[in-house]
Design a protein around this motif. Structure first.
Motif: not given
Length: 269
Positions: A195-224
């Motif tokens: 009921d709380n999914r966000v990856l179902v359409g366009t997400i608009t934050t209206g602000c600058p976004v910076h994502i930091l992601q490890g490429m050897r993350d065993p829990d959340v793959p960087y493709t996510h």
């Protein structure tokens, strides 16, 4: 790394009604002089608390840059009340909104969401926008973000044993790399996650976004994280992929990248 700053006092608010009432612990750093700078809001991950390395470093940055900082524990986490097994995204989102309304009712905010906290941050922004408060969000920093992790990362990989445990006991367990206690995932968490999914359409934050992601993350793959970026077409998004980074991103060099990303969203003195 520098020494831990002087401990910020823990205060509490009550969230929810009747049987759902729980006591939420917060650490609120206030600048000595009133400031119009955005407050930094730390949103932790699943089974994390506000005393972790990254959370403390966010507060240290706030001290250095003379702005407010808000840390808190979701119910069932850290110093907060409530049972962990009762936790859902909706429940933790309700607490996040209550903390922000209590601690920074009129301030602009920079949200820093780690892992599940990234999901909470995105939902928090959606809720504020629904209330006509989109201008409150000055920036968003996401660290190994895990939006929709129940539907995207857990449900597709459930074993027959885990499915049976969910059906019969209402939860299943799996070993944790970060604690001697196993991770517990409940049927309520998974159903509420849908009921709380966000990856179902366009997400608009209206602000600058910076994502930091490890490429050897065993829990959340960087493709996510790349998938999340595709759902943010209207925003100014920067992604930093850390080739040897894990899920925690708590090494000194990772912390430096996080603080730089946050600092870039703060106005100069």
């Amino acid at each position: 790394m520098q020494m831990t700053p002087a401990e910020t006092e823990t205060t509490f608010i009550e969230v929810g009604k009747d049987a759902a009432r729980r006591r939420i612990a917060m650490k609120i750093l206030r600048t000595q002089k009133p400031s119009d700078r955005p407050a930094l809001v730390w949103l932790g991950g699943y089974r994390s608390d506000m005393t972790g390395t990254k959370a403390i470093e966010v507060e240290r940055l706030a001290r250095d840059r003379a702005t407010d900082c808000i840390r808190f524990d979701y119910s069932g986490h850290g110093a907060s009340g409530g049972a962990f097994k009762d936790g859902t995204i909706s429940r933790w989102l309700e607490e996040s909104l209550a903390v922000v309304e209590h601690a920074a009712p009129r301030q602009r905010l920079i949200l820093i969401g780690s892992s599940m906290g990234g999901w909470i941050a995105l939902r928090l922004i959606q809720e504020l926008r629904l209330r006509g408060l989109s201008e409150r969000i000055a920036g968003l920093v996401l660290i190994a973000p895990a939006p929709d992790f129940t539907a995207e990362l857990i449900e597709p990989n459930l074993t027959e044993i885990e499915q049976r445990s969910l059906a019969e006991r209402g939860y299943f367990e799996e070993p944790s790399e970060y604690s001697p206690e196993p991770n517990i995932y409940t049927r309520a968490l998974i159903e509420d996650g849908r009921d709380n999914r966000v990856l179902v359409g366009t997400i608009t934050t209206g602000c600058p976004v910076h994502i930091l992601q490890g490429m050897r993350d065993p829990d959340v793959p960087y493709t996510h994280a790349l998938k999340l970026m595709e759902h943010l077409p209207a925003d100014d998004v920067v992604m930093t992929l850390i080739r040897d980074g894990d899920h925690r991103l708590s090494r000194e060099e990772d912390i430096a990248k996080m603080k730089q990303a946050i600092g870039n969203m703060l106005p100069l003195a």
